[in-house]
Design a protein around this motif. Structure first.
Motif, PDB file in Angstrom:
ATOM      1  N   GLY A  47       0.502  -0.992   0.193  1.00 21.71           N
ATOM      2  CA  GLY A  47       0.317  -0.416  -0.066  1.00 21.71           C
ATOM      3  C   GLY A  47       0.870   1.382   0.155  1.00 21.71           C
ATOM      4  O   GLY A  47       0.474   2.283  -0.305  1.00 21.71           O
ATOM      5  N   LYS A  51       2.235   1.315  -3.493  1.00 25.03           N
ATOM      6  CA  LYS A  51       1.542   3.006  -4.294  1.00 25.03           C
ATOM      7  C   LYS A  51       1.411   3.809  -3.845  1.00 25.03           C
ATOM      8  O   LYS A  51       0.729   4.767  -5.214  1.00 25.03           O
ATOM      9  CB  LYS A  51       0.108   1.772  -4.505  1.00 25.03           C
ATOM     10  CG  LYS A  51       0.557  -0.051  -5.258  1.00 25.03           C
ATOM     11  CD  LYS A  51      -0.777  -0.387  -5.233  1.00 25.03           C
ATOM     12  CE  LYS A  51      -0.681  -1.980  -5.414  1.00 25.03           C
ATOM     13  NZ  LYS A  51      -2.128  -2.378  -5.713  1.00 25.03           N
ATOM     14  N   GLY A  77       0.411   4.928  -7.909  1.00 26.43           N
ATOM     15  CA  GLY A  77      -0.275   3.674  -8.363  1.00 26.43           C
ATOM     16  C   GLY A  77       0.329   3.930  -9.710  1.00 26.43           C
ATOM     17  O   GLY A  77       0.117   2.816 -10.464  1.00 26.43           O
ATOM     18  N   ASN A  96     -10.612  -0.348 -10.053  1.00 27.10           N
ATOM     19  CA  ASN A  96      -9.334  -0.546  -9.265  1.00 27.10           C
ATOM     20  C   ASN A  96      -8.414   1.243  -9.893  1.00 27.10           C
ATOM     21  O   ASN A  96      -8.360   1.199 -11.465  1.00 27.10           O
ATOM     22  CB  ASN A  96      -8.813  -1.643  -9.804  1.00 27.10           C
ATOM     23  CG  ASN A  96      -7.798  -2.201 -10.634  1.00 27.10           C
ATOM     24  OD1 ASN A  96      -6.286  -1.483 -10.883  1.00 27.10           O
ATOM     25  ND2 ASN A  96      -7.920  -3.273 -11.741  1.00 27.10           N
ATOM     26  N   GLY A 146      -4.731   0.027  -9.094  1.00 26.88           N
ATOM     27  CA  GLY A 146      -3.419  -0.714  -9.415  1.00 26.88           C
ATOM     28  C   GLY A 146      -2.753  -0.863 -11.189  1.00 26.88           C
ATOM     29  O   GLY A 146      -1.844  -1.035 -11.227  1.00 26.88           O
ATOM     30  N   ASP A 162     -12.464   4.225  -6.009  1.00 30.76           N
ATOM     31  CA  ASP A 162     -10.995   3.439  -5.891  1.00 30.76           C
ATOM     32  C   ASP A 162     -11.946   2.040  -5.408  1.00 30.76           C
ATOM     33  O   ASP A 162     -12.283   1.872  -3.955  1.00 30.76           O
ATOM     34  CB  ASP A 162     -10.348   3.456  -5.621  1.00 30.76           C
ATOM     35  CG  ASP A 162      -9.838   2.297  -6.018  1.00 30.76           C
ATOM     36  OD1 ASP A 162      -9.951   1.507  -6.356  1.00 30.76           O
ATOM     37  OD2 ASP A 162      -8.266   2.158  -5.306  1.00 30.76           O
ATOM     38  N   GLN A 215     -10.824  -1.627  -5.216  1.00 32.12           N
ATOM     39  CA  GLN A 215      -9.610  -2.606  -5.771  1.00 32.12           C
ATOM     40  C   GLN A 215     -10.329  -3.123  -5.508  1.00 32.12           C
ATOM     41  O   GLN A 215      -9.350  -4.495  -5.065  1.00 32.12           O
ATOM     42  CB  GLN A 215      -9.194  -2.002  -3.526  1.00 32.12           C
ATOM     43  CG  GLN A 215      -9.338  -0.765  -3.597  1.00 32.12           C
ATOM     44  CD  GLN A 215      -9.202  -0.383  -2.297  1.00 32.12           C
ATOM     45  OE1 GLN A 215      -9.629  -1.190  -0.947  1.00 32.12           O
ATOM     46  NE2 GLN A 215      -8.553   0.261  -1.261  1.00 32.12           N
ATOM     47  N   ASN A 216     -10.193  -3.345  -7.130  1.00 27.18           N
ATOM     48  CA  ASN A 216     -10.677  -4.534  -7.771  1.00 27.18           C
ATOM     49  C   ASN A 216     -11.019  -5.485  -7.041  1.00 27.18           C
ATOM     50  O   ASN A 216     -11.851  -6.988  -6.672  1.00 27.18           O
ATOM     51  CB  ASN A 216      -8.530  -5.510  -8.188  1.00 27.18           C
ATOM     52  CG  ASN A 216      -8.997  -6.048  -9.111  1.00 27.18           C
ATOM     53  OD1 ASN A 216      -9.984  -6.213 -10.399  1.00 27.18           O
ATOM     54  ND2 ASN A 216      -7.895  -6.399  -9.353  1.00 27.18           N
ATOM     55  N   ASP A 217     -12.370  -4.995  -6.420  1.00 26.92           N
ATOM     56  CA  ASP A 217     -13.513  -5.870  -5.202  1.00 26.92           C
ATOM     57  C   ASP A 217     -15.035  -5.484  -5.770  1.00 26.92           C
ATOM     58  O   ASP A 217     -15.572  -4.669  -6.205  1.00 26.92           O
ATOM     59  CB  ASP A 217     -13.260  -5.580  -3.817  1.00 26.92           C
ATOM     60  CG  ASP A 217     -14.325  -6.508  -3.305  1.00 26.92           C
ATOM     61  OD1 ASP A 217     -15.790  -7.231  -3.537  1.00 26.92           O
ATOM     62  OD2 ASP A 217     -13.663  -6.556  -2.158  1.00 26.92           O
ATOM     63  N   LYS A 222     -17.654  -4.619  -3.558  1.00 29.19           N
ATOM     64  CA  LYS A 222     -17.074  -2.783  -3.151  1.00 29.19           C
ATOM     65  C   LYS A 222     -17.556  -1.671  -4.390  1.00 29.19           C
ATOM     66  O   LYS A 222     -18.506  -1.378  -4.384  1.00 29.19           O
ATOM     67  CB  LYS A 222     -15.374  -2.690  -3.136  1.00 29.19           C
ATOM     68  CG  LYS A 222     -15.193  -1.552  -1.866  1.00 29.19           C
ATOM     69  CD  LYS A 222     -13.557  -1.384  -2.175  1.00 29.19           C
ATOM     70  CE  LYS A 222     -13.700  -2.223  -1.117  1.00 29.19           C
ATOM     71  NZ  LYS A 222     -12.181  -2.766  -0.180  1.00 29.19           N
ATOM     72  N   GLN A 223     -17.398  -2.741  -5.396  1.00 27.25           N
ATOM     73  CA  GLN A 223     -17.575  -1.978  -6.649  1.00 27.25           C
ATOM     74  C   GLN A 223     -19.170  -1.709  -7.009  1.00 27.25           C
ATOM     75  O   GLN A 223     -19.665  -0.583  -6.674  1.00 27.25           O
ATOM     76  CB  GLN A 223     -17.037  -2.497  -8.357  1.00 27.25           C
ATOM     77  CG  GLN A 223     -17.462  -1.643  -9.692  1.00 27.25           C
ATOM     78  CD  GLN A 223     -17.287  -0.971 -10.483  1.00 27.25           C
ATOM     79  OE1 GLN A 223     -16.043  -2.324 -10.637  1.00 27.25           O
ATOM     80  NE2 GLN A 223     -16.700  -0.085 -10.861  1.00 27.25           N
TER      81      GLN A 223
END
Lengths: 341, 277
Positions: free
Chosen positions: A150, A153, A158, B5, B7, B34, B36-38, B41-42
């Motif tokens: 974390g 990033k 990022g 996400n 990332g 964001d 976070q690729n979940d 969550k989205q």
């Protein structure tokens, strides 16, 4: 290089079992795993590429960064711990080194010192949580793994910290990678060995000597062999554990600097899953995950085994899916070979 | 704006493009989420923004199936929804804005065929082949070079990662005495291949082509002479803001906007690249 302490000047318990006999058996098995992989290379030489010098130089160079992580993991695993954070600390270090030296224009030697210090701090934090709060190493270093990723990033925003630097006006300008980074990516000794391979070997030598010859090394084996017995014999158990994680953190930071130098950028995603490869290298070499048994010589064999396996699959252009299955199979064969030690 | 996400640098760029375009219009404000690729969550983010009654909802969904329902509900509630980059199922959204990976792969293949004069040995460094962009960038390229004398002499999955690309390129260099061009599915892959070739002293022998053309990545590599070409995979951030403004003014907007791509080569990179059809 001796794999287990031969003499004890201070009162500390010996590692369990018969060190001599165990050592030879384990060495033979680690060599067997490596020979198995090299035989694959001879059987599938990829139009002769396996017999060319460059392939072997490449295999060594590519194994070096993860190899440095394995060197750092060795003391932790000898002391009966585990460090899952090394891949993330590598990524964080790559980002910070690139941020300092490429974007902020600080001298490379300064960024190297700061990043190594940061790695030591990460290790000290994990080690303290393990030693004082008695949190299981798996959990403590899992937390550090997530936290450091974390932080990597956040620090980088990022994106990759690369040679295109946005100015205050938002316009990109290009900067040179510092000479030290270029030097780390160069081939040395008449163009035969990558500089990162030398860094890896130097770190392996230092950690190897510490484990085999230094008092700290004897403490590591003692704590990993029987923590309670070690404590009763006057071994500073907490300090030993913390120092093991500090070594691991410093090695992860060094690996991050090498990675950034080779990529000419700091990638916040660098080193994802490297911790698992590094642990596999240590274990395939025959160092016990239970602690107290193993050594640097064996770890080097583990690094070579995984490094060569990777290279041989790559030169043969084996599809990714088959690579994963083959790697899994070879790891199992090597682990079974080591099992009875 | 619900982003799946942050990332991936490309998605960071998409948000940056939206923010930059919105900055030119002080009357609009963008709230970024964001996930976070979940996926779950989205889903929560979409529901949250819909119940806050935002004027326009931007969503770049992680997956089609699980996000179709919450996006549809927001659309049914009268909120204009712009779906970016990845599609959802059905018709319950206002506009889809995205680029076509297969088309970009084909454009790369056409250009490669032209610069190589229709023959040569090419190394293809593929993105993660379980992902659709990887599959499409490969399929389009192969379609374009089909029938020519261009041979894919070495191919490997570099999982979108630069160190992997460098490793695979090392192997290609060990095997092949002559390589004419490296086609990588993203710019970091092409950069990794370049570094491998340079370490072997062979970078002058071949050309390097990448995809994505982020300003600080691919475009900068072309400007520095590292890559010979990169093909833009546009984020659509600017188009999304422009479409939202049209919706707010009550103008009609198309159901689908397929983004054009640009090609950046040494010759035209200073001029902002060349539009490809």
């Amino acid at each position: 290089m001796s794999e287990t302490p031969q003499s004890l000047e201070t009162p500390a318990p010996r590692s369990p079992g018969k060190p001599g006999a165990w050592h030879h058996a384990s060495l033979a098995r680690a060599l067997f795993s490596l020979a198995l992989v090299l035989a694959l290379g001879v059987l599938f030489p990829a139009e002769g590429a396996f017999f060319r010098l460059g392939t072997h130089q490449g295999a060594l160079r590519q194994a070096s960064v993860v190899g440095i992580l394995a060197c750092g993991l060795l003391p932790v695993i000898l002391a009966g711990g585990i460090d899952l954070s090394v891949g993330s600390v590598l990524g964080l270090s790559a980002v910070v080194a690139a941020k300092l030296s490429i974007h902020a224009g600080e001298p490379a030697w300064l960024s190297v010192l700061l990043v190594l210090g940061m790695g030591a701090a990460c290790g000290a934090a994990s080690g303290s949580v393990v030693a004082f709060a008695r949190v299981q190493p798996f959990v403590a270093t899992l937390a550090m793994m997530v936290f450091a990723r974390g932080l990597a990033k956040t620090t980088s925003g990022g994106t990759k910290v690369a040679t295109a630097v946005p100015g205050p006006d938002g316009v990109l300008r290009y900067v040179e990678v510092p000479p030290l980074f270029r030097a780390l990516d160069a081939q040395v000794l008449g163009g035969h060995v990558a500089a990162v391979t030398l860094v890896f070997l130097a770190i392996a030598a230092i950690v190897g000597v510490v484990c085999a010859r230094h008092r700290l090394g004897r403490y590591l084996y003692a704590v990993g062999g029987n923590e309670e017995a070690a404590r009763l014999s006057g071994v500073p158990v907490r300090a030993t554990k913390i120092l093991a994680y500090v070594i691991s953190g410093v090695c992860a930071a060094a690996a991050g600097i090498c990675q950034a130098a080779q990529e000419q950028q700091g990638d916040p995603e660098a080193g994802v899953t490297y911790e698992l490869t590094a642990i596999a290298m240590v274990v395939i070499g025959g160092t016990s995950l239970k602690g107290g048994r193993g050594g640097m010589g064996l770890t080097l064999l583990g690094v070579l085994t995984i490094g060569y396996l990777d290279k041989i699959l790559s030169i043969n252009a084996v599809p990714e899916a088959s690579r994963l299955m083959l790697t899994g199979a070879i790891v199992i064969v090597a682990a079974v070979a080591q099992k009875n030690t | 704006m619900s982003q799946c996400n942050l990332g991936e640098p490309w998605r960071v760029q998409m948000n940056a493009d939206i923010a930059a375009a919105a900055k030119e219009h002080p009357e609009i404000e963008v709230i970024f989420k964001d996930a976070q690729n979940d996926t779950l969550k989205q889903r929560a983010h979409v529901e949250e923004l819909a119940s806050a009654k935002v004027d326009v909802l931007f969503v770049s969904p992680k997956e089609a199936q699980p996000l179709t329902e919450p996006i549809g509900k927001a659309f049914d509630a009268g909120i204009p929804v712009l779906v970016l980059d990845r599609a959802v199922l059905g018709e319950r959204y206002t506009t889809f804005i995205g680029a076509d990976n297969k088309k970009i792969g084909r454009a790369a293949g056409e250009w490669i065929k032209k610069v190589l004069g229709g023959k040569g040995k090419v190394v293809e460094l593929k993105g993660l082949m379980t992902s659709t962009p990887g599959q499409d960038r490969s399929a389009g390229f192969r379609e374009a070079i089909a029938g020519s004398e261009i041979e894919i002499a070495f191919e490997a999955d570099m999982k979108w990662l630069e160190p992997e690309a460098r490793k695979e390129m090392d192997s290609a260099l060990a095997r092949l005495p002559k390589i004419d061009l490296v086609y990588a599915h993203n710019d970091p892959g092409a950069h990794g291949a370049y570094l491998a070739a340079r370490a072997a002293g062979r970078e002058k022998e071949m050309k390097f082509v990448g995809i994505d053309a982020l300003p600080h990545e691919g475009v900068s590599y072309v400007e520095q002479g590292i890559l010979d070409a990169t093909f833009q995979y546009p984020t659509g951030g600017r188009e999304a803001v422009e479409t939202a403004l049209r919706i707010l003014k009550g103008e009609p907007v198309p159901k689908t906007i397929t983004l054009g791509s640009r090609r950046f080569t040494k010759e035209d990179v200073k001029k902002g690249g060349e539009i490809i059809e």
